[in-house]
Enzyme design. Sequence first.
Site, PDB file in Angstrom:
ATOM      1  N   ASP B 119       0.859  -1.191   0.000  1.00 12.45           N
ATOM      2  CA  ASP B 119       0.000   0.000   0.000  1.00 12.45           C
ATOM      3  C   ASP B 119       0.895   1.240   0.000  1.00 12.45           C
ATOM      4  OD1 ASP B 119      -2.428   1.282  -0.033  1.00 12.45           O
ATOM      5  OD2 ASP B 119      -2.639   1.304   2.147  1.00 12.45           O
ATOM      6  N   HIS B 126      -3.658  14.004   0.909  1.00 11.25           N
ATOM      7  CA  HIS B 126      -3.897  13.061   2.003  1.00 11.25           C
ATOM      8  C   HIS B 126      -2.726  13.068   2.990  1.00 11.25           C
ATOM      9  CE1 HIS B 126      -4.933   9.401   4.187  1.00 11.25           C
ATOM     10  NE2 HIS B 126      -3.783   8.859   3.825  1.00 11.25           N
ATOM     11  N   GLU B 192     -10.324   3.799   3.512  1.00 11.37           N
ATOM     12  CA  GLU B 192      -9.413   4.560   2.658  1.00 11.37           C
ATOM     13  C   GLU B 192      -9.799   4.235   1.223  1.00 11.37           C
ATOM     14  OE1 GLU B 192      -5.241   4.113   3.877  1.00 11.37           O
ATOM     15  OE2 GLU B 192      -5.635   5.666   5.374  1.00 11.37           O
ATOM     16  N   GLU B 194      -9.131   3.923  -2.413  1.00 11.09           N
ATOM     17  CA  GLU B 194      -7.882   3.779  -3.147  1.00 11.09           C
ATOM     18  C   GLU B 194      -8.119   3.133  -4.515  1.00 11.09           C
ATOM     19  OE1 GLU B 194      -4.579   2.207  -1.012  1.00 11.09           O
ATOM     20  OE2 GLU B 194      -5.300   2.932   0.943  1.00 11.09           O
ATOM     21  N   ASP B 226      -9.109   0.233   1.803  1.00 11.65           N
ATOM     22  CA  ASP B 226      -8.150  -0.192   2.829  1.00 11.65           C
ATOM     23  C   ASP B 226      -8.725   0.189   4.193  1.00 11.65           C
ATOM     24  OD1 ASP B 226      -5.737  -0.974   4.018  1.00 11.65           O
ATOM     25  OD2 ASP B 226      -4.991   1.077   3.954  1.00 11.65           O
ATOM     26  N   ARG B 230      -8.196   3.721  13.161  1.00 10.52           N
ATOM     27  CA  ARG B 230      -7.284   4.823  13.483  1.00 10.52           C
ATOM     28  C   ARG B 230      -6.761   4.779  14.910  1.00 10.52           C
ATOM     29  NH1 ARG B 230      -5.849   5.836   8.470  1.00 10.52           N
ATOM     30  NH2 ARG B 230      -7.608   6.489   7.174  1.00 10.52           N
ATOM     31  N   GLN B 233      -4.142   1.984  15.012  1.00  7.56           N
ATOM     32  CA  GLN B 233      -2.996   2.437  14.219  1.00  7.56           C
ATOM     33  C   GLN B 233      -2.164   3.483  14.959  1.00  7.56           C
ATOM     34  OE1 GLN B 233      -4.271   4.175  10.492  1.00  7.56           O
ATOM     35  NE2 GLN B 233      -2.195   4.727   9.847  1.00  7.56           N
ATOM     36  N   TYR B 237       1.862   2.373  15.507  1.00  4.55           N
ATOM     37  CA  TYR B 237       2.585   2.540  14.237  1.00  4.55           C
ATOM     38  C   TYR B 237       4.006   3.097  14.357  1.00  4.55           C
ATOM     39  CZ  TYR B 237       2.397   7.584  13.309  1.00  4.55           C
ATOM     40  OH  TYR B 237       2.606   8.935  13.327  1.00  4.55           O
ATOM     41  N   LYS B 246      -4.558  -2.042  10.116  1.00  5.22           N
ATOM     42  CA  LYS B 246      -4.894  -2.237   8.707  1.00  5.22           C
ATOM     43  C   LYS B 246      -5.142  -3.705   8.354  1.00  5.22           C
ATOM     44  CE  LYS B 246      -3.530   2.012   7.213  1.00  5.22           C
ATOM     45  NZ  LYS B 246      -4.282   2.893   6.304  1.00  5.22           N
ATOM     46  N   THR B 250      -9.061  -5.761   3.754  1.00 12.53           N
ATOM     47  CA  THR B 250      -8.916  -4.864   2.610  1.00 12.53           C
ATOM     48  C   THR B 250      -9.869  -5.387   1.550  1.00 12.53           C
ATOM     49  OG1 THR B 250      -6.567  -4.589   3.130  1.00 12.53           O
ATOM     50  CG2 THR B 250      -7.284  -3.927   0.922  1.00 12.53           C
ATOM     51  N   GLU B 351      -9.755  12.424   7.444  1.00 14.22           N
ATOM     52  CA  GLU B 351      -9.638  13.753   6.846  1.00 14.22           C
ATOM     53  C   GLU B 351     -10.987  14.458   6.750  1.00 14.22           C
ATOM     54  OE1 GLU B 351      -6.887  13.867   3.206  1.00 14.22           O
ATOM     55  OE2 GLU B 351      -7.344  11.750   3.501  1.00 14.22           O
TER      56      GLU B 351
END
Lengths: 404, 404
Positions: B119, B126, B192, B194, B226, B230, B233, B237, B246, B250, B351
């Site tokens: 990914d 973003h 997400e 994508e 994806d 949050r 993560q 991370y 994640k 997916t 976002e």
Amino acid sequence: MPDSWLDIAPDAQFGPATLPYGVFSTGDDPTTRPGVAIGDQVLELGAAARALDAPFADTVSGPDLDALLAAGRPVWDQVRAAVTAWLTDPAHEAAVRPHLVERASVTLHLPFTVADYVDFYASEHHATNVGRIFRPEQEPLTPNWKHLPIGYHGRSGTVVVSGTDIVRPTGQRKPPTEPVPVFGPSARLDIEAEVGFVVGTPSPMGERVAVDDFADHVFGVFLLNDWSSRDLQAWEYVPLGPFLGKSFATSISPWIVPVSALESARVEQPAQDPEPLPYLKGSQPWGLDLRLEVRLNGHLISNPPFSQMYWTAAQQLAHMTVNGASLRTGDVYASGTVSGPEVAQRGCFLELTWSGKEPLRLPDGTERAFLEDGDEVTITATAPGPEGTRIDFGEVTGRILPAR
Amino acid sequence: MPDSWLDIAPDAQFGPATLPYGVFSTGDDPTTRPGVAIGDQVLELGAAARALDAPFADTVSGPDLDALLAAGRPVWDQVRAAVTAWLTDPAHEAAVRPHLVERASVTLHLPFTVADYVDFYASEHHATNVGRIFRPEQEPLTPNWKHLPIGYHGRSGTVVVSGTDIVRPTGQRKPPTEPVPVFGPSARLDIEAEVGFVVGTPSPMGERVAVDDFADHVFGVFLLNDWSSRDLQAWEYVPLGPFLGKSFATSISPWIVPVSALESARVEQPAQDPEPLPYLKGSQPWGLDLRLEVRLNGHLISNPPFSQMYWTAAQQLAHMTVNGASLRTGDVYASGTVSGPEVAQRGCFLELTWSGKEPLRLPDGTERAFLEDGDEVTITATAPGPEGTRIDFGEVTGRILPAR
């Protein structure tokens, strides 16, 4: 532990306590097929199973170990019990002996199809050293480190069997002296001495695997060298983690030691403080007393002790699935670099040479900050077996070829 | 662009300019097999190829698209030319029509075996927004961001086809108000939006793939969600990147649009400053004018413009292999969240709601900071086709089930 009817010296590699599984071919027959290492021989598993009318003959007659991995714990126990009997009971000698091949004459292959590959970061000594080197202005361990086994996904397509040459990777790196990144061969090529685990029994998406279910899911254990380019890694890894600094190659040892061979190697892991969350606690110890040795061009440079790892493989499995991620047959996960508290127990050059500032001096008079073209790195390991025997992991080795 | 002899309304989905590949089964026949979408029908590819004595019949008669992916660009072109002729030349109608199935009646499956999954993080908008939210005290873009396409490996075992329910993940998170992490269902579950790419033609370890060789290696393009937790993560991370935040799921759209269907969608990517290193430069534009739409429970919440991505899929492929990492048939890589400069062009809730601080207000009067149980997210996209036609990507959709 009964002796084999084969004439195996007491100190020979792969005595009857280990019986690891691999995949081999021969000059006469390039077909890849499962085998078991015993002393300086390999037992051709499918042929022996057919000769002895074993009910699992089909499961061990494919081109690799995939079918055996998928068969699950009861079949794994059945196969190991049968092979142990075949190789130790003289009554089986006449039927079994025709299916032995000289180990020195075989070619070993990647023993199973790698599904996903996850690499952990479970040595407190390694993580502390790396933190000091990469982030000297901060606490060496990040705030999460003692609460969960930190890990990330690696590239399963570049997992290769021991003996595969490793081409020095090329890419971007940004020396502190340069305003912009430069392009070229990695100047800081490293190893990571690790222990790998392969999943046999899958688990469905949306469900968790408990710490205590480790031996129902994990088939076996092997050695792993997570080749690492420290200059590529340092430039790329913030904020989403290592990528090209690791993805060019990961080597594994060809002989997979079954989890059931490691009963005598199980030890308590180091004390965990703070106490982990309940999903990371099990009722049985899964520390493993593997003693690794790392050699550069034949010269011993480190003795990493796997028993000192902060997080166990059973905890890692529970963590990896706590979010509902499924397991597949062939999933590989690795411990992360095995480093002990002593300098001579560190599992990578980054730590051994303190980021190149304190090069190793080799017996031939040369020095090494990181790997040079032509260098060969070999990782071996043993563990205690039952009744004073020794469990052998064989080796994972690889030589560096110049960048293309 | 010739019309089909099928009665397809001018504005219908999957006109003869798209001809995407998928894998389907029917109530009558649960065998999974390759198909091509045309209007409201699916052409059973293997049966049609056999009926018409096509030389590639075996390649499209397996349980999935794997053999077609592995066959390489010349065969991809041959199959697409043949299918276009079958569906547009009335001379073929009698032979082809028996192999059409109502699209509404089929079940769609994961169309190929996913090898590795990478990914990327290629939208400047973003990455800037996420940097502002996650690391408010620092420059939003890390120093490497405009020099290389940042990416990481994800979990290929949890790539699922559109329509698969998504169980809310559970795990550790550490709210800023708590001294230690807490355990439980994710409270900040996100999407997400994508665009994904699948590799057909492999490349050997130790070699690089050039930007200009993109269309020789990449078979097709699809939509990808994806799913991201949050809170998991944010806690995990640093330093090795996203992992459990994640890896739980997916989703991908079931219809793979061939790269050759996108000639009219190719556009110049945004200007790159600083100029990228030579290995990241190609002679032809590979920006792609895909227009995404994101819907929550049927309500349009965003219009991400793929043409605004800073790094192209061709650059990502060159970067992914510059270190000598091999490609395998079935390797998937994704763009990273597609976000444009406008608020209503952002491709994730993180976002869109600015980390939950500015919830979306939905037509039913409810608000959303992040996803709730029962929510359904659907991503669709179109792109310009030849002669004023439209290329359709169909949809990737999924519904959130409560944590277990």
